[in-house]
Structures are given as structure tokens and as C-alpha cells.
Design a protein around this motif. Structure first.
Motif, PDB file in Angstrom:
ATOM      1  N   ASP A   1     -21.450  -5.008 -91.574  1.00  0.00           N
ATOM      2  CA  ASP A   1     -22.351  -5.311 -90.458  1.00  0.00           C
ATOM      3  C   ASP A   1     -23.250  -4.131 -90.130  1.00  0.00           C
ATOM      4  N   ASN A   2     -23.427  -3.227 -91.084  1.00  0.00           N
ATOM      5  CA  ASN A   2     -24.158  -1.990 -90.792  1.00  0.00           C
ATOM      6  C   ASN A   2     -25.588  -2.247 -90.313  1.00  0.00           C
ATOM      7  N   LEU A   3     -26.294  -3.193 -90.950  1.00  0.00           N
ATOM      8  CA  LEU A   3     -27.683  -3.438 -90.549  1.00  0.00           C
ATOM      9  C   LEU A   3     -27.756  -4.118 -89.186  1.00  0.00           C
ATOM     10  N   ASN A   4     -26.792  -4.981 -88.898  1.00  0.00           N
ATOM     11  CA  ASN A   4     -26.768  -5.592 -87.570  1.00  0.00           C
ATOM     12  C   ASN A   4     -26.526  -4.539 -86.490  1.00  0.00           C
ATOM     13  N   PHE A   5     -25.628  -3.594 -86.781  1.00  0.00           N
ATOM     14  CA  PHE A   5     -25.372  -2.519 -85.824  1.00  0.00           C
ATOM     15  C   PHE A   5     -26.609  -1.637 -85.669  1.00  0.00           C
ATOM     16  N   HIS A   6     -27.328  -1.423 -86.757  1.00  0.00           N
ATOM     17  CA  HIS A   6     -28.580  -0.664 -86.720  1.00  0.00           C
ATOM     18  C   HIS A   6     -29.577  -1.323 -85.758  1.00  0.00           C
ATOM     19  N   LYS A   7     -29.662  -2.648 -85.808  1.00  0.00           N
ATOM     20  CA  LYS A   7     -30.578  -3.375 -84.924  1.00  0.00           C
ATOM     21  C   LYS A   7     -30.113  -3.333 -83.466  1.00  0.00           C
ATOM     22  N   VAL A   8     -28.801  -3.438 -83.265  1.00  0.00           N
ATOM     23  CA  VAL A   8     -28.272  -3.377 -81.898  1.00  0.00           C
ATOM     24  C   VAL A   8     -28.558  -2.018 -81.275  1.00  0.00           C
ATOM     25  N   ILE A   9     -28.372  -0.962 -82.051  1.00  0.00           N
ATOM     26  CA  ILE A   9     -28.662   0.387 -81.543  1.00  0.00           C
ATOM     27  C   ILE A   9     -30.147   0.514 -81.229  1.00  0.00           C
ATOM     28  N   ALA A  10     -31.004  -0.086 -82.074  1.00  0.00           N
ATOM     29  CA  ALA A  10     -32.446  -0.034 -81.827  1.00  0.00           C
ATOM     30  C   ALA A  10     -32.785  -0.686 -80.483  1.00  0.00           C
ATOM     31  N   MET A  11     -32.143  -1.800 -80.180  1.00  0.00           N
ATOM     32  CA  MET A  11     -32.384  -2.448 -78.891  1.00  0.00           C
ATOM     33  C   MET A  11     -31.905  -1.570 -77.739  1.00  0.00           C
ATOM     34  N   ALA A  12     -30.767  -0.896 -77.934  1.00  0.00           N
ATOM     35  CA  ALA A  12     -30.269   0.010 -76.897  1.00  0.00           C
ATOM     36  C   ALA A  12     -31.224   1.179 -76.684  1.00  0.00           C
ATOM     37  N   ILE A  13     -31.833   1.646 -77.766  1.00  0.00           N
ATOM     38  CA  ILE A  13     -32.831   2.719 -77.647  1.00  0.00           C
ATOM     39  C   ILE A  13     -34.029   2.238 -76.840  1.00  0.00           C
ATOM     40  N   ALA A  14     -34.478   1.020 -77.114  1.00  0.00           N
ATOM     41  CA  ALA A  14     -35.612   0.472 -76.367  1.00  0.00           C
ATOM     42  C   ALA A  14     -35.293   0.385 -74.872  1.00  0.00           C
ATOM     43  N   VAL A  15     -34.079  -0.047 -74.550  1.00  0.00           N
ATOM     44  CA  VAL A  15     -33.660  -0.127 -73.137  1.00  0.00           C
ATOM     45  C   VAL A  15     -33.595   1.269 -72.531  1.00  0.00           C
ATOM     46  N   GLY A  16     -33.021   2.215 -73.267  1.00  0.00           N
ATOM     47  CA  GLY A  16     -32.917   3.589 -72.768  1.00  0.00           C
ATOM     48  C   GLY A  16     -34.270   4.223 -72.530  1.00  0.00           C
ATOM     49  N   VAL A  17     -35.209   3.997 -73.460  1.00  0.00           N
ATOM     50  CA  VAL A  17     -36.572   4.528 -73.287  1.00  0.00           C
ATOM     51  C   VAL A  17     -37.215   3.925 -72.043  1.00  0.00           C
ATOM     52  N   GLY A  18     -37.019   2.630 -71.846  1.00  0.00           N
ATOM     53  CA  GLY A  18     -37.588   1.975 -70.671  1.00  0.00           C
ATOM     54  C   GLY A  18     -37.047   2.552 -69.371  1.00  0.00           C
ATOM     55  N   ILE A  19     -35.724   2.715 -69.284  1.00  0.00           N
ATOM     56  CA  ILE A  19     -35.121   3.260 -68.063  1.00  0.00           C
ATOM     57  C   ILE A  19     -35.577   4.696 -67.835  1.00  0.00           C
ATOM     58  N   HIS A  20     -35.567   5.494 -68.889  1.00  0.00           N
ATOM     59  CA  HIS A  20     -35.955   6.898 -68.782  1.00  0.00           C
ATOM     60  C   HIS A  20     -37.423   7.030 -68.356  1.00  0.00           C
TER      61      HIS A  20
END
Length: 537
Positions: free
Chosen positions: A332-351
Motif C-alpha cells: 500500500d506504499n503508493l496509497n500511503f504516499h497519497k494520504v501523506i500528500a493530503m495531510a501535507i495539503a491540510v497542514g499547509v492550509g492551517i499553517h
């Protein structure tokens, strides 16, 4: 084991997101409707025959004797792990035996991973019973894991595949998708995504004397359904916790990895939040600075983690050379890669929002008395947003957000898979090449992130500037991976001996074997067609 001289490679679409791409292809090119006659379905349902196949099957006396040997040190209780051996199945059928054990235990409301001798006898009576009712009941018990009377195509496919694997019927196992689709097309014409057990039962009880055309022999199914029994299934309504339990059993690897990841992020966020709440700047910037710094800490973690799922050689080594593969879903490595990317987008937005919409306005409008403790960090009190934008922190932050937005947009399926039509020259922004080039903007992003993490307003001591500490190991590992991959691809060329396209968009390549090459189980190759893209493998 050494491979034959001509290695056969079977591959689908060239994008690395194979599951998603196959789904996309199927949506755009739906498969031809299969023959929906009773004969075709009967042929598909032949797979049910080997659920209770008895060729070479031990007797109860033999099973009883074996159970006494296996339970001599367990107080007469047979553990689930020894069920396969006890009933005479080979070691390659362990997974199927586990599924069978779980189904029989679930039907009898048996909890735990052990059974008594009497319960084993009850299990064996159903397994060895050749009557239609018993065999059909076994099939339903194994397929309908949630006991709600519904069977999905995935559940049908799973039981067909497991059963075929248990009996060494590789041909049927390879065609499990087709068999499952045949059954679903017959019993789910409205494409609801599931079939009712009663519908499958009625199908089994129709045309008892028909034989399968083209097979050359009368189907065992005809012999089974000649009894035409009236089957009644007593299903217990499921509670939400039982469904949740089954979900955990099927996805426990993903669940614990995601739980660990979310827990670490929550801990880092809380740590930074409390740290800045106890600083003097909290009196001016309030909870906004805590939110911004908490999000920034999770961003450091995720910007480090997002590189690891694409380190293919490392993942292959961990999966094959260590026992982590038992507990970590490396596939599931690529799926986890995408999930982390979404978390980065959320983190950038909050920051970003916390700074722009809250922290900066508070600094601009703070009273001179409140602002005085902050002069050590920001200098004289700013009078406009330009004060924050013109520095290293502002420039690097804005550029990073722009580059990440470009990479995220072009990586979306709409652009990467050519699902949008743009006029020239904007059409260059869609397709795999655009995705590949834009994704390599991360080199600039990581460079700017390190600068951004060093030129902080509120942190001056070097050991508190931890961005580079998060990124050092993942960046080194990823860079090494890319160098190894480039080296591997240039060692020795191979010759394409034959290429064939089969139904279903399957490409088969026959290639010459490199000199001295020895095949090892689990190896794979990347295939590139420069005429399409020099970067798509």
C-alpha cells in the motif's frame, strides 16, 4: 531457481498507480458483456465443487487421532493455527483453512481461537457432508462474512480464489475474476454491487439435469442440485461492533499503521501547541501561533515520510529480508504516499491561514506595550503585510505553496490521466510527462523548506531549528535509491523477442535473459516506451 531463457512479463497500463489506473481504464472501456446463459453461470459455479472435495480426504477416525496428538499439550483444545494440519490439508492451504475455521466458528457463535473435540466433530460433519445443503451452507458461511444475507463480487471472488488455491486449481484461480463476474451479471442485472444469498440459492436449484456445453462431461453441479432441497438459513442480525470487528480482522495492518501515524502527528501538534502557549508571544498572537507552529511540526514529519513510500528498493528489501512484511502493508506504499500528500495539503492550509489571517493582523494592530517583548523577533512593529513577505520566511513560504499547488494539481487523475481537454499550448499541462516534471519541483521545495526552517522569526537557537533533522535521512535514502535505479537500468540491455496484446489490454513481452542473470522469486522489472514517454515506466 534459474529462470528460463525467455522471461515472460505481463503488465497493464504503465502508470505506477496500477489499481486506480485499471479502474479508470475499465470505466472508459467497459468489458464486453459475458454470455449470461444458465450454462455459462453453471460453468462458473463449478468452482463450488471443491469446497468439500473428498479425493484423498481423511476419515473422522484419522482426524480424531491427529487432533489428540496436536492437543496433547493444550488441554484438549485445538488452536486455529493447527486446524489446517488436523483436517489433513497441506501447508499451502493454511489461508483457506483459516477462512474455513472462521466461517464455521462464526456460524456457531464460537469466539476465541480454539475449539473442543466436540466442536471439531461438528465442524468435520459439515465439511465432509456431501449433501447439497451442507456444501451450499459451507459456501455461504465462508462468503457472507457479515452474515447479512448479501454477497459482494469481492467476496465471491475471494472464496473462489481461496478454494482454487487450496486444491491447486491454478487455472480456475487465475480466472476467479471472470467467474465472479459471470455470477454477478446473472444475479445482479441492476448493478447494485451485491447479490442476495436467496438469489444464488435459486440459481443453484434451477436446471438440475443440464450439462455444460463444450466441456465434454456432465457437470457435478447437476448431480448436486438433483436433490432440490429447501434450504433455510437462520441469520443473526449483525451489530455495528461485529462489522467493525470484521473490518479490523481484514485491515489490521493498515489500521495500526494509520493509527500510529495519526498518533505521532497528534503528539507533535500538541507538543508544539503547549510549548508556544507558554511563551510570551502567546499574549499577542494567542492560539493562532500555537495552531501555526503545531501544523508546521506535522509538516516536517510528513515532508520526511512522503519520500519513504517511493523508495522501492528499500521497501522490497524490508518486505523480503525482514519480518516487517507480516505487520506492515508494504504493497500500500503508493496509497500511503497519497494520504501523506493530503495531510501535507491540510497542514499547509492551517499553517498559512493561521499566519495570514490571524498572526500577522494581531502583530500589526498590537499595542506598543504588548508588542515590546516581540521586538527581539520582528524588530520594529510592522505597519503592513509587506514586512512579513519581503523576508526569507515570507518569500520561501509563498514560493513553496505555489510550487506544491502546481505539483498537486498536475498529479490529480484529471490531469495525469488525460481526462481534461485543454487548448494548445495548455494541453502540454496534462498527461504523465507534465505530472513527472512537476513532481520534480520537490527538489526546489525541499531546498526552500530547509531555508524556511532556518530563517525562523521566533526561533534563533540552531538546535531548535529541527527541519533539517527531519529531512536528512529520508532525502539521503531517496537520493541513494535514485542513483541505484539509474545504475540498474544501465547495466545491460535486453532484446525484445516477442510482444503480444491479449484481450483485456494485457501486454505480454518475451525478452532475452541477460548474461549470468538468475531469477529470484519476487523480482520485477520496469518497462519504458520512449515513444510515449522517456519517464513513464
Amino acid at each position: 531457481m534459474e529462470s528460463p531463457y525467455n522471461t515472460e512479463i505481463i503488465c497493464g497500463d504503465s502508470d505506477s498507480d496500477s489499481d486506480e489506473d485499471q479502474t479508470s481504464y475499465n470505466r472508459r472501456h467497459p468489458p464486453e458483456r459475458l454470455d449470461r446463459t444458465k450454462y455459462a453461470v453453471a460453468e462458473a459455479l463449478k468452482v463450488l465443487d471443491f469446497i468439500s472435495k473428498t479425493d484423498g480426504c481423511p476419515t473422522w477416525a484419522e482426524v480424531e487421532k491427529k487432533s489428540e496428538e496436536l492437543t496433547s499439550f493444550t488441554d484438549g483444545l485445538l488452536p486455529r493455527s493447527l486446524f489446517c494440519e488436523c483436517i489433513g490439508m497441506d501447508k499451502n492451504s493454511k489461508e483457506f483453512a483459516f477462512q474455513l475455521f472462521d466461517a464455521l466458528a462464526r456460524r456457531r457463535n464460537i469466539s476465541g481461537d480454539s475449539i473442543t473435540k466436540d466442536q471439531l466433530k461438528d465442524f468435520w460433519d459439515q465439511i465432509s457432508d456431501q449433501s447439497f445443503v451442507s456444501r451450499l451452507q459451507t459456501f455461504f458461511d465462508m462468503v457472507d462474512k457479515e452474515a447479512d444475507g448479501r454477497i459482494s463480487e469481492d467476496e465471491v471472488r475471494e472464496i473462489i480464489s481461496l478454494s482454487a488455491s487450496a486444491d491447486g486449481l491454478s487455472k480456475i484461480q487465475n480466472e476467479a475474476d471472470e467467474y465472479a463476474r459471470l455470477i454477478m451479471e446473472e444475479l445482479d442485472p441492476d448493478e447494485l454491487g451485491y447479490i442476495m444469498i436467496k438469489s444464488l440459492e435459486m440459481l443453484l436449484l434451477e436446471h438440475p439435469s443440464q450439462s455444460i456445453g463444450g466441456v465434454g462431461e456432465s457437470t457435478n453441479l447437476s448431480q448436486l442440485v438433483s436433490e432440490r432441497p429447501r434450504l433455510t438459513l437462520d441469520y443473526v442480525p449483525k451489530r455495528w461492533y461485529r462489522k467493525f470487528q470484521y473490518f479490523l480482522l481484514n485491515n489490521w495492518q493498515r489500521v495500526w499503521v494509520m493509527a500510529l501515524w495519526l498518533g505521532v502527528m497528534a503528539a507533535l501538534f500538541a507538543y508544539k501547541y503547549v510549548q508556544y502557549k507558554n511563551r510570551a508571544i502567546f499574549g499577542v498572537m494567542g492560539h493562532c501561533v500555537c495552531m501555526a507552529k503545531g501544523a508546521a511540526e506535522t509538516l516536517k514529519l510528513n515532508m520526511a515520510l512522503i519520500l519513504l513510500p517511493v523508495c522501492r528498493n528499500t521497501i522490497l528489501w524490508l518486505r523480503s529480508k525482514t519480518r516487517l512484511g507480516v505487520a506492515v502493508p508494504f504493497d500500500d506504499n503508493l496509497n500511503f504516499h497519497k494520504v501523506i500528500a493530503m495531510a501535507i495539503a491540510v497542514g499547509v492550509g492551517i499553517h498559512g491561514i493561521s499566519h495570514l489571517a490571524c498572526n500577522f493582523p494581531r502583530l500589526l494592530h498590537a499595542s506598543p506595550k504588548k508588542y515590546k517583548p516581540l521586538m527581539a523577533f520582528f524588530g520594529d512593529q510592522p505597519t503592513s503585510y509587506w514586512h512579513f513577505v519581503k523576508g526569507w520566511e515570507g518569500i520561501t513560504g509563498i514560493v513553496m505553496v505555489v510550487l506544491m499547488a502546481i505539483a498537486f494539481t498536475l498529479a490529480s487523475p484529471f490531469f495525469r490521466r488525460n481526462r481534461v481537454n485543454l487548448p494548445k499550448p495548455l494541453n502540454k499541462l496534462i498527461g504523465f510527462n507534465a505530472f513527472w516534471y512537476s513532481h520534480h519541483l520537490f527538489i526546489i521545495v525541499y531546498s526552500l523548506l530547509i531555508v524556511h526552517g532556518i530563517k525562523l522569526y521566533l526561533t534563533h537557537k540552531w538546535y531548535k531549528k529541527t527541519t533539517w533533522m527531519y529531512l536528512a535521512v529520508p532525502i539521503t535514502l531517496y537520493a541513494s535509491e535514485r542513483l541505484i535505479r539509474a545504475f540498474q537500468s544501465s547495466i545491460q540491455a535486453v532484446q525484445i523477442l516477442k510482444a503480444t496484446i491479449y484481450t483485456g489490454n494485457v501486454l505480454t513481452l518475451h525478452m532475452s535473459k541477460p548474461q549470468g542473470f538468475k531469477y529470484k522469486s519476487g523480482q520485477y522489472v520496469f518497462v519504458n516506451c520512449p515513444a510515449v514517454s522517456r519517464f513513464e515506466w
